[in-house]
Design a protein around this motif. Structure first.
Motif, PDB file in Angstrom:
ATOM      1  N   UNK A 175      -6.435  53.963  -1.883  1.00  0.00           N
ATOM      2  CA  UNK A 175      -6.104  54.049  -3.305  1.00  0.00           C
ATOM      3  C   UNK A 175      -6.294  52.682  -3.949  1.00  0.00           C
ATOM      4  N   UNK A 176      -6.549  52.671  -5.232  1.00  0.00           N
ATOM      5  CA  UNK A 176      -6.784  51.411  -5.942  1.00  0.00           C
ATOM      6  C   UNK A 176      -5.538  50.538  -5.977  1.00  0.00           C
TER       7      UNK A 176
ATOM      8  N   UNK B 251     -17.270  57.162   4.448  1.00  0.00           N
ATOM      9  CA  UNK B 251     -16.794  58.059   3.396  1.00  0.00           C
ATOM     10  C   UNK B 251     -15.416  57.588   2.926  1.00  0.00           C
ATOM     11  N   UNK B 252     -15.210  57.592   1.606  1.00  0.00           N
ATOM     12  CA  UNK B 252     -13.954  57.100   1.028  1.00  0.00           C
ATOM     13  C   UNK B 252     -13.320  58.184   0.163  1.00  0.00           C
ATOM     14  N   UNK B 253     -12.048  58.483   0.467  1.00  0.00           N
ATOM     15  CA  UNK B 253     -11.306  59.486  -0.287  1.00  0.00           C
ATOM     16  C   UNK B 253     -10.126  58.846  -1.006  1.00  0.00           C
TER      17      UNK B 253
ATOM     18  N   UNK C 279     -20.230  56.774   0.289  1.00  0.00           N
ATOM     19  CA  UNK C 279     -19.883  58.114  -0.202  1.00  0.00           C
ATOM     20  C   UNK C 279     -18.448  58.109  -0.731  1.00  0.00           C
ATOM     21  N   UNK C 280     -18.294  58.416  -2.017  1.00  0.00           N
ATOM     22  CA  UNK C 280     -16.986  58.354  -2.667  1.00  0.00           C
ATOM     23  C   UNK C 280     -16.552  59.732  -3.158  1.00  0.00           C
ATOM     24  N   UNK C 281     -15.258  60.033  -2.946  1.00  0.00           N
ATOM     25  CA  UNK C 281     -14.673  61.305  -3.364  1.00  0.00           C
ATOM     26  C   UNK C 281     -13.363  61.041  -4.102  1.00  0.00           C
ATOM     27  N   UNK C 282     -13.188  61.721  -5.234  1.00  0.00           N
ATOM     28  CA  UNK C 282     -11.973  61.610  -6.042  1.00  0.00           C
ATOM     29  C   UNK C 282     -11.284  62.972  -6.007  1.00  0.00           C
TER      30      UNK C 282
END
Length: 485
Positions: free
Chosen positions: A375-376, A403-405, A425-428
């Motif tokens: 998380x940011x 991969x980043x969730x 690879x980014x996922x929100x």
């Protein structure tokens, strides 16, 4: 008398010896160092293995003539020490641990007050967790002046924790005053709306209503004058670089991105915004802020300087220390950029929560997949990514996918900025998707990780970032396995 802190592009050497009571096993002992780079704007981590004789040695990049660093060992990582380094100098530590891995003795050359070394973190912790004896006052329905005065009073009260300490030096007291003041205003005051929402939540029993929070303008930030941002001692404060990021990213202050603007023009715009708020119009602080603006690009986006930006830096600072620091950092970023995978934002809003991981894994057939839940707002998550960058570059061109969730707890605008420097690879995820993944794999906190082999099988899951070598070993093992296994 303590040296005045100045900006220097240099190297400090840290050497030492670790001894353990009863000749305990000395294999796999590491020392860890955290160095704030106040100009390029990042915390840099160093690690060294202790040899069989207990010795270690590190050459550390520094950006000030005197640097305060955090030092710990793998024997007792929860008890870091504060150590002072001098650019161009050698600091030597001898640390003796008892059989329970508590420190029995410390010798440091050049000399340093032992209580300064050992009590710094504890005193910061006491101030951070300080709770006034009086009930919390509702502030969301009071004037902005009332809130700022209340905050100033609370800060003065908290600083008594340090003032009343009889063991540390006056020099460290001043450093802690500066550091905690920046920390306090950054976390408790800078974002007025969030501060008032938190105050409402803690002081108002009606959870079904939302308070009408006053709107603020730039004049709200007049409290900045109290922080004396032109004090060179701020360069010793661990919070200073994060405070500077807060200044540069604040939407109400609206300091413009530096981009390819020539530095004098950018400084004119910054001074127009800030001088009346921080209480001065000239000085080194503004040069540091301009350097930090470049640092945002270099450390947050991990994007090299353009030819025009380098020209602007050399035109303004010439062969000065700030130019040396920024161009040195740019060389590092340029090397990393060669191996950075392009950013891919994946839309999974229509995917059922229980199909998220299956969907991600199926997209990357015949690849080793490392999934990072982050998380940011998660400091350890961001620190782990920074530490892993060089190791990740080693897998460029190999059958590995990163991969980043994250989820809606990360503000989308901030997320979009952060992922520029991460790539891959980014996922929100929405909250339902995120909750499902956390529960399915029994993760209690982040950062957490999932590692899949080339056949799409989960091989391991873990929380908290291990050392680079640990992750590299796990990935390399999976890369070496034949597909038929």
């Amino acid at each position: 008398m303590a040296d005045t802190t100045t900006i220097v592009s240099g190297i400090a050497k840290l050497t030492g010896r670790i001894t353990i009571a009863n000749d305990a096993d000395k294999n796999n002992i590491f020392v860890n160092v955290t160095v704030p780079h106040q100009i390029s704007g990042e915390f840099v981590k160093y690690q060294a293995r202790v040899d069989q004789s207990g010795k270690f040695s590190l050459n550390i990049d520094v950006e000030t003539n005197i640097s305060l660093i955090r030092f710990s060992t793998s024997l007792n990582p929860q008890k870091p020490l504060l150590v002072r380094l001098k650019s161009g100098g050698v600091t030597h530590l001898d640390i003796a641990y008892n059989s329970e891995f508590n420190i029995e003795n410390i010798t440091v050359k050049p000399g340093m007050n032992r209580n300064d070394m050992t009590r710094h973190i504890d005193l910061m912790g006491k101030m951070i967790t300080y709770v006034p004896s009086r009930p919390m006052e509702p502030l969301y329905n009071k004037s902005i002046d009332h809130f700022l005065n209340s905050s100033k009073t609370l800060l003065s009260e908290i600083l008594l924790v340090v003032k009343n300490d009889t063991l540390i030096s006056n020099e460290l007291k001043e450093e802690l005053y500066n550091d905690f003041s920046l920390f306090f205003y950054k976390g408790a005051v800078f974002d007025y709306h969030n501060a008032m929402m938190a105050n409402y939540s803690r002081t108002n029993g009606d959870k079904n209503k939302k308070p009408d929070i006053q709107k603020i303008d730039r004049s709200y930030y007049r409290f900045l004058a109290d922080l004396k941002l032109d004090n060179p001692k701020n360069l010793q404060a661990f919070t200073f670089l994060e405070f500077q990021k807060k200044m540069l990213q604040n939407e109400i202050l609206a300091i413009p991105p530096i981009d390819e603007i020539d530095i004098p023009t950018w400084l004119t715009a910054a001074k127009t915004i800030l001088s009346g708020l921080i209480g001065f119009n000239n000085g080194t602080y503004y040069d540091i802020l301009a350097a930090n603006a470049y640092g945002e690009q270099l450390t947050e986006e991990v994007r090299p300087l353009t030819a025009k930006q380098k020209e602007n830096i050399l035109s303004y600072w010439g062969n000065g220390e700030i130019a040396k620091i920024l161009l040195h950092k740019n060389q590092q970023v340029t090397e990393l950029d060669k191996f950075r995978s392009p950013l891919v934002i994946n839309d999974v809003s229509s995917i059922a929560a229980d199909k998220i991981i299956e969907t991600i894994v199926s997209k990357h057939k015949d690849k080793v997949i490392l999934i990072d839940l982050w998380a940011t707002w998660c400091g350890p998550c961001l620190e782990a990514m920074q530490r892993f960058r060089p190791a990740k570059a080693e897998f460029h061109g190999k059958d590995v996918v990163f991969v980043y969730l994250t989820n809606h707890s990360s503000p989308q605008k901030l997320w979009q900025e952060k992922i520029k420097g991460i790539g891959n690879e980014q996922y929100y995820l929405d909250d339902k998707q995120w909750k499902y993944v956390m529960n399915r794999f029994e993760f209690e906190y982040i950062p957490s990780y999932l590692l899949y082999n080339k056949k799409g099988e989960l091989t391991t899951k873990f929380s908290a970032f291990p050392e680079n070598e640990v992750i590299k070993s796990m990935i390399n093992k999976l890369l070496s396995l034949p597909q038929s296994d």
